[in-house]
Write a protein that holds these residues in place. Structure first.
Motif, PDB file in Angstrom:
ATOM      1  N   GLU A 235       0.830  -1.208   0.000  1.00 52.82           N
ATOM      2  CA  GLU A 235       0.000   0.000   0.000  1.00 52.82           C
ATOM      3  C   GLU A 235       0.863   1.256   0.000  1.00 52.82           C
ATOM      4  N   PHE A 236       1.973   1.219   0.725  1.00 57.18           N
ATOM      5  CA  PHE A 236       2.842   2.397   0.807  1.00 57.18           C
ATOM      6  C   PHE A 236       3.459   2.759  -0.542  1.00 57.18           C
ATOM      7  N   ASN A 237       3.558   1.782  -1.436  1.00 55.42           N
ATOM      8  CA  ASN A 237       4.126   2.060  -2.762  1.00 55.42           C
ATOM      9  C   ASN A 237       3.292   3.054  -3.551  1.00 55.42           C
ATOM     10  N   SER A 238       2.018   3.179  -3.197  1.00 58.16           N
ATOM     11  CA  SER A 238       1.143   4.079  -3.967  1.00 58.16           C
ATOM     12  C   SER A 238       0.358   5.040  -3.089  1.00 58.16           C
ATOM     13  N   MET A 239       0.672   5.126  -1.819  1.00 57.83           N
ATOM     14  CA  MET A 239      -0.104   6.015  -0.944  1.00 57.83           C
ATOM     15  C   MET A 239       0.228   7.484  -1.277  1.00 57.83           C
ATOM     16  N   PRO A 240      -0.735   8.394  -1.113  1.00 58.52           N
ATOM     17  CA  PRO A 240      -0.575   9.771  -1.600  1.00 58.52           C
ATOM     18  C   PRO A 240       0.468  10.596  -0.854  1.00 58.52           C
ATOM     19  N   PHE A 241       0.865  10.176   0.338  1.00 61.93           N
ATOM     20  CA  PHE A 241       1.849  10.972   1.076  1.00 61.93           C
ATOM     21  C   PHE A 241       3.282  10.688   0.621  1.00 61.93           C
ATOM     22  N   ASN A 242       3.458   9.661  -0.225  1.00 61.88           N
ATOM     23  CA  ASN A 242       4.745   9.398  -0.870  1.00 61.88           C
ATOM     24  C   ASN A 242       4.629   9.825  -2.324  1.00 61.88           C
ATOM     25  N   VAL A 244       6.848  11.564  -6.065  1.00 63.74           N
ATOM     26  CA  VAL A 244       8.056  11.981  -6.791  1.00 63.74           C
ATOM     27  C   VAL A 244       7.818  13.366  -7.366  1.00 63.74           C
ATOM     28  N   GLU A 245       8.816  14.226  -7.226  1.00 59.96           N
ATOM     29  CA  GLU A 245       8.727  15.604  -7.720  1.00 59.96           C
ATOM     30  C   GLU A 245       9.964  15.929  -8.541  1.00 59.96           C
ATOM     31  N   GLY A 246       9.787  16.782  -9.533  1.00 62.60           N
ATOM     32  CA  GLY A 246      10.920  17.281 -10.297  1.00 62.60           C
ATOM     33  C   GLY A 246      11.454  16.284 -11.297  1.00 62.60           C
ATOM     34  N   SER A 247      12.516  16.702 -11.972  1.00 57.69           N
ATOM     35  CA  SER A 247      13.180  15.843 -12.960  1.00 57.69           C
ATOM     36  C   SER A 247      14.673  16.103 -12.886  1.00 57.69           C
ATOM     37  N   GLY A 248      15.432  15.191 -13.360  1.00 58.43           N
ATOM     38  CA  GLY A 248      16.881  15.309 -13.299  1.00 58.43           C
ATOM     39  C   GLY A 248      17.489  13.962 -13.015  1.00 58.43           C
ATOM     40  N   LYS A 249      18.799  13.904 -13.133  1.00 59.36           N
ATOM     41  CA  LYS A 249      19.502  12.636 -12.955  1.00 59.36           C
ATOM     42  C   LYS A 249      20.169  12.517 -11.578  1.00 59.36           C
ATOM     43  N   ILE A 250      19.967  13.527 -10.750  1.00 57.80           N
ATOM     44  CA  ILE A 250      20.473  13.450  -9.379  1.00 57.80           C
ATOM     45  C   ILE A 250      19.271  13.305  -8.459  1.00 57.80           C
ATOM     46  N   GLY A 251      19.266  12.268  -7.639  1.00 57.37           N
ATOM     47  CA  GLY A 251      18.101  11.970  -6.821  1.00 57.37           C
ATOM     48  C   GLY A 251      18.251  12.420  -5.373  1.00 57.37           C
ATOM     49  N   ILE A 252      17.145  12.851  -4.806  1.00 57.97           N
ATOM     50  CA  ILE A 252      17.071  13.163  -3.377  1.00 57.97           C
ATOM     51  C   ILE A 252      15.913  12.364  -2.787  1.00 57.97           C
ATOM     52  N   ILE A 253      16.192  11.610  -1.747  1.00 56.18           N
ATOM     53  CA  ILE A 253      15.133  10.908  -1.014  1.00 56.18           C
ATOM     54  C   ILE A 253      15.045  11.582   0.352  1.00 56.18           C
ATOM     55  N   ALA A 254      13.918  12.234   0.617  1.00 57.49           N
ATOM     56  CA  ALA A 254      13.783  13.036   1.826  1.00 57.49           C
ATOM     57  C   ALA A 254      12.575  12.579   2.627  1.00 57.49           C
ATOM     58  N   GLU A 255      12.731  12.630   3.934  1.00 55.30           N
ATOM     59  CA  GLU A 255      11.661  12.200   4.838  1.00 55.30           C
ATOM     60  C   GLU A 255      11.496  13.226   5.948  1.00 55.30           C
ATOM     61  N   LYS A 277       9.757  12.148  -2.066  1.00 52.61           N
ATOM     62  CA  LYS A 277       9.337  12.548  -0.726  1.00 52.61           C
ATOM     63  C   LYS A 277       8.621  11.368  -0.071  1.00 52.61           C
ATOM     64  N   LEU A 278       9.116  10.946   1.124  1.00 59.73           N
ATOM     65  CA  LEU A 278       8.557   9.791   1.802  1.00 59.73           C
ATOM     66  C   LEU A 278       7.971  10.185   3.152  1.00 59.73           C
ATOM     67  N   SER A 279       6.874   9.543   3.507  1.00 58.08           N
ATOM     68  CA  SER A 279       6.292   9.672   4.847  1.00 58.08           C
ATOM     69  C   SER A 279       6.200   8.323   5.537  1.00 58.08           C
ATOM     70  N   THR A 280       6.801   7.291   4.933  1.00 60.63           N
ATOM     71  CA  THR A 280       6.675   5.917   5.442  1.00 60.63           C
ATOM     72  C   THR A 280       8.052   5.274   5.581  1.00 60.63           C
ATOM     73  N   PRO A 281       8.795   5.602   6.623  1.00 60.54           N
ATOM     74  CA  PRO A 281      10.124   4.995   6.774  1.00 60.54           C
ATOM     75  C   PRO A 281      10.092   3.492   7.009  1.00 60.54           C
ATOM     76  N   HIS A 282       8.973   2.992   7.579  1.00 65.02           N
ATOM     77  CA  HIS A 282       8.882   1.544   7.787  1.00 65.02           C
ATOM     78  C   HIS A 282       7.426   1.090   7.684  1.00 65.02           C
ATOM     79  N   PRO A 283       7.149   0.037   6.897  1.00 67.18           N
ATOM     80  CA  PRO A 283       8.100  -0.627   6.015  1.00 67.18           C
ATOM     81  C   PRO A 283       8.432   0.259   4.807  1.00 67.18           C
TER      82      PRO A 283
END
Length: 633
Positions: A235-242, A244-255, A277-283
Motif C-alpha cells: 500500500e505504501f508504494n502508492s499512498m498519496p503521502f509518498n 516523486v517531484e521534479g526531474s533530473g539525474k540526481i536523486g534526493i530521497i527526503a523524509e 518525498k517519503l512519509s513511510t520509513p517503515h516498512p
C-alpha cells in the motif's frame, strides 16, 4: 471515573465537513486530526515535545477521555485495552518514553487491534530537551509495525487521519513519529469537523490472539504480522503521502522535516534534482524506491536522526541489483549527530554535484563562534522549593562532617536536575526516570554506606515506586528525598496521581505519597517544608543515621502556579547597614532575584523576581535580609 459514552452517529474516516483554516501548532494540528478521526480515548505521559497534543484534545473536546497516565507503559496498555474493544485511541510520549512502553509494544504488535491505535512518539534531534537523540523509527523495525512521519503541521493533521484508517484496515497499531520542528512549528492548517463514531465497545475472547503464553499462538501471530507488514508495504508504494517531484539525474530521497529544507534550498543549487518525498520509513516502499533509483545516476538520503532511511534504501537497492551510488549520513555528507538545517542540506547537495558552499563553516569555526557568546544556562525559578531542598541537603552533609564528594547524590528527571549547576552542584547523576533510587540501591550494597536519591513527585509515580519497594524488601541503606512540588512542573504543570487533578475536569482521587511510602514498609518517613531550611536540614541529618531505607518528602507547591494565582506574600528587604557584601546569600542559593551591586558592594533583591520564599533570609550570616520592613527603610 466517568465512562466513555457512545456517540450518536457513524461516519467514514475522512468524510468530515471542512471547517476552514486555523493557525495551529503542529501538536494542535495532530489533536485536530485525532478528533476528526473519532478517538474515544487519549493518554500518555507529558514530555517535550509531545505534551501539547493531550492538552489540546482535553481543551477541544473534554468529553473525550484525555488524561495523563503515571507512565508510558501504563498509557499504552490502557489504550490497547480500548483498541481491543473496537474504539479508537491515541497514546503520546517523547522519544525516550517509548523505551518505557517497549515491553507492551512488542506483544501488542502480535495481538493487533480492532479499533485504531496510534502511538505518537516525538523524537528530538538536537537534542533540545531530551537525554538522547534517540531515533524511534528503529522501534518500527523491531516491533514489525508501520511507522509514519509527517513533514509539517498540515501533513501531521492529514497523516494521523490516514494512520487510523491504515491501522483499522490491517488491524495493527501504527507508530506516528514526529520531530520537534513538526511538533512546535505553527502554520495554517485546514481542519474539518470532529468525527463521532457510533461504536459500542465489545471485546471478544481470543486466546491465540491475546494470550502470549501460547507459544504455538505466538508463532502463528508472528507469521500473521509479517504477512500484514508485506501488505502494508504494498500500500505504501502508492499512498498519496509518498510522491516523486521534479526531474533530473540526481536523486534526493527526503523524509519528514528535512523535506522542507530540500524545497527551500533547491532554488539556490544550480542543478536539476529529482525528489522522492517519503512519509513511510517503515516498512520502506521498496518498489517505489527502486523505481525511483532507476531514474537517477546517484542519490542522497536526507533525514533527521540516525541513518535509518539511508540504510533501508541501500538494502533495497542491493537486493534489486542496482548499482546507484547512495549518499547521506553514513558517507559523511550529512552529520549523524545533531539536527539538520537548511544550510547543512544545501552544503550536502553542493558537495554532491561537486560545488562548494561559501557559507560552509568548519566545525572548529562553529565551536569558536559559539564560545564567544555568553553562556545562559537555565536556572531554578526564584522561589523554587527545590533550591531549599538541595541547600538543606548540602548543609546537612556539612554538619555531619561528610565531605562534599563523599556521599553520592543521585538526581532524576525534572526541574530539580538544574541543581547540577553552580552554586549548588548537588546531583551526581541524572539520566532516566526513577534511576536515582535504583542507582542508590546498588551503590549502597557495594559502598557500604548510606547513599542519597532525589526524585520528583511525578517521577516517583512514573518509575520510582518499584525501586523503593526493592530498597524496603532488601533493607538497603538509602535516603530517598521525594521533592513534592505538587505538579509535573518541567513539562508545563500537568497533573499526576499525587495531585488528584485532571486535564478535562474529571474528579480523580489524590494518592497520598506519605501514606503510600509507609504502606511500602519504610519505617522512617518525614514530610518537611523545603522553605524551612533548618527543619529540613535536621530531618536529613536524622534520616542519615537510620539504618535501612529512609524517606523525606519535601513538600511545597511549585511557585509558578502560586504566582499565577496571585498568592505571593510578603517579600524581604536587604538592610544595607548590615549587608557586608559577602554574597553568601547569592553563592549559597543562586537565586536570580538576588543581585550584587559592585559599586555599593551590597546585595539587593529584585522585587519583580522575588517571590518571598525566605530561603535567602535563612542563609545570610549577618541577618541583613529581613521581613516586615518597608523598602528603602
Amino acid at each position: 471515573m466517568e465512562a466513555i459514552k457512545s456517540t450518536p452517529s457513524d461516519a467514514s474516516p475522512g468524510a468530515s465537513v471542512k471547517k476552514g483554516r486555523k493557525l495551529l501548532m503542529g501538536n494542535e494540528a495532530i489533536a485536530y486530526g485525532a478528533l476528526e478521526s473519532g478517538i474515544a480515548f487519549a493518554t500518555g505521559y507529558p514530555g517535550t515535545p509531545s505534551t501539547e497534543v493531550i492538552e489540546a484534545i482535553a481543551r477541544l473536546k473534554p468529553e473525550v477521555f484525555a488524561e495523563w497516565a503515571p507512565n508510558e507503559k501504563v498509557a499504552l496498555e490502557e489504550a490497547a485495552g480500548v483498541a481491543y474493544a473496537g474504539l479508537r485511541a491515541l497514546v503520546t510520549m517523547k522519544c525516550v518514553g517509548l523505551n518505557v512502553a517497549a515491553d507492551p509494544l512488542m506483544s501488542l504488535a502480535y495481538s493487533g487491534v480492532e479499533g485504531g491505535l496510534v502511538i505518537l512518539v516525538a523524537d528530538d534531534p538536537g537534542p533540545h530537551t531530551s537525554q538522547t537523540e534517540q531515533d524511534d523509527r528503529y522501534y518500527g523495525k523491531l516491533s514489525l509495525l508501520p511507522v509514519l512521519e509527517p513533514a509539517d503541521p498540515q501533513e501531521a493533521h492529514d497523516l494521523i487521519k490516514y494512520a487510523y484508517e491504515l491501522g483499522e484496515r490491517y488491524r495493527v497499531p501504527v507508530i506516528f513519529r514526529t520531530t520537534t520542528r513538526v511538533n512546535h512549528t505553527t502554520a495554517d492548517v485546514e481542519v474539518g469537523e470532529f468525527l463521532e463514531l457510533d461504536r459500542k465497545p465489545v471485546f471478544r475472547k481470543d486466546i491465540e490472539r491475546y494470550v502470549r503464553a501460547s507459544m504455538d499462538g505466538n508463532r502463528k501471530r508472528h507469521k500473521w504480522l509479517n504477512e500484514t507488514l508485506a501488505k502494508i508495504e504494498e500500500e505504501f508504494n502508492s499512498m498519496p503521502f509518498n510522491r516523486v517531484e521534479g526531474s533530473g539525474k540526481i536523486g534526493i530521497i527526503a523524509e519528514g522535516v528535512p523535506y522542507n529544507y530540500v524545497r527551500e534550498v533547491l532554488p539556490k543549487v544550480k542543478a536539476d534534482f529529482r525528489v522522492l518525498k517519503l512519509s513511510t520509513p517503515h516498512p520502506l516502499p521498496r518498489k517505489l524506491v527502486t523505481d525511483f533509483l532507476k531514474t537517477v545516476d546517484r542519490a542522497i538520503v536526507i533525514e533527521d536522526g540516525a541513518p535509518f532511511l539511508e540504510e533501508e534504501v541501500k538494502i533495497a537497492a542491493y537486493e534489486a541489483g542496482l548499482n546507484v551510488p547512495i549518499y547521506g549520513k553514513r558517507t559523511g555528507h550529512l552529520p549523524i549527530e545533531g539536527e539538520l538545517t537548511p544550510g547543512l542540506v544545501r552544503n550536502a547537495l553542493l558537495r554532491l554535484i561537486g560545488g562548494e558552499s561559501k557559507e560552509y563553516r568548519k566545525p572548529e569555526e562553529v565551536a569558536y563562534a559559539e564560545s564567544l557568546a555568553p553562556k545562559r544556562p537555565p536556572v531554578m525559578c526564584p522561589g523554587c522549593p527545590h533550591r531549599g531542598s538541595y541547600r538543606a541537603l548540602l548543609d546537612a552533609l556539612r554538619d555531619l562532617k561528610l565531605g562534599l564528594y563523599s556521599v553520592p547524590i543521585h538526581g532524576d528527571i525534572g526541574c530539580y536536575a538544574l541543581s547540577l549547576l553552580p552554586p549548588l552542584e548537588a546531583i551526581w547523576t541524572e539520566y532516566v526516570m526513577g534511576a536515582s533510587i535504583s542507582l542508590a540501591n546498588g551503590q549502597s550494597v557495594v559502598m557500604g554506606k548510606k547513599i542519597i536519591a532525589t526524585i520528583g513527585d511525578s517521577t516517583f509515580f512514573h518509575n520510582g515506586i518499584q525501586p523503593l519497594i526493592d530498597a524496603v524488601y532488601k533493607n538497603l541503606n538509602v535516603l530517598v528525598m521525594i521533592l513534592d512540588n505538587r505538579t509535573t512542573a518541567m513539562t508545563g504543570h500537568q497533573p499526576h496521581p499525587g495531585t488528584g487533578g485532571s486535564e478535562t475536569g474529571r474528579k480523580f482521587n489524590e494518592i497520598d505519597i506519605e501514606a503510600l511510602v509507609k504502606a511500602l514498609g519504610v519505617k522512617y518517613v518525614k514530610t518537611v517544608d523545603p522553605y524551612d531550611l533548618k527543619a529540613t536540614r535536621e530531618a536529613i541529618k536524622e534520616a542519615m543515621q537510620v539504618e535501612g531505607p529512609a524517606v523525606i518528602i519535601a513538600r511545597r507547591e511549585c511557585v509558578i502556579p502560586v504566582i499565577r494565582r496571585g498568592e505571593i506574600g510578603e517579600k524581604p528587604v536587604v538592610v544595607e547597614e548590615r549587608c557586608t557584601g559577602c554574597r553568601a546569600c547569592v553563592l549559597l542559593t543562586g537565586c536570580p532575584a538576588l543581585v550584587y551591586d559592585p559599586e555599593k558592594k551590597k546585595v539587593r533583591i529584585d522585587e519583580l523576581l522575588c517571590t518571598g520564599c525566605g530561603v535567602c533570609n535563612q542563609t545570610c550570616p549577618f541577618d541583613a535580609i529581613k521581613f516586615g520592613l518597608e523598602r528603602g527603610a
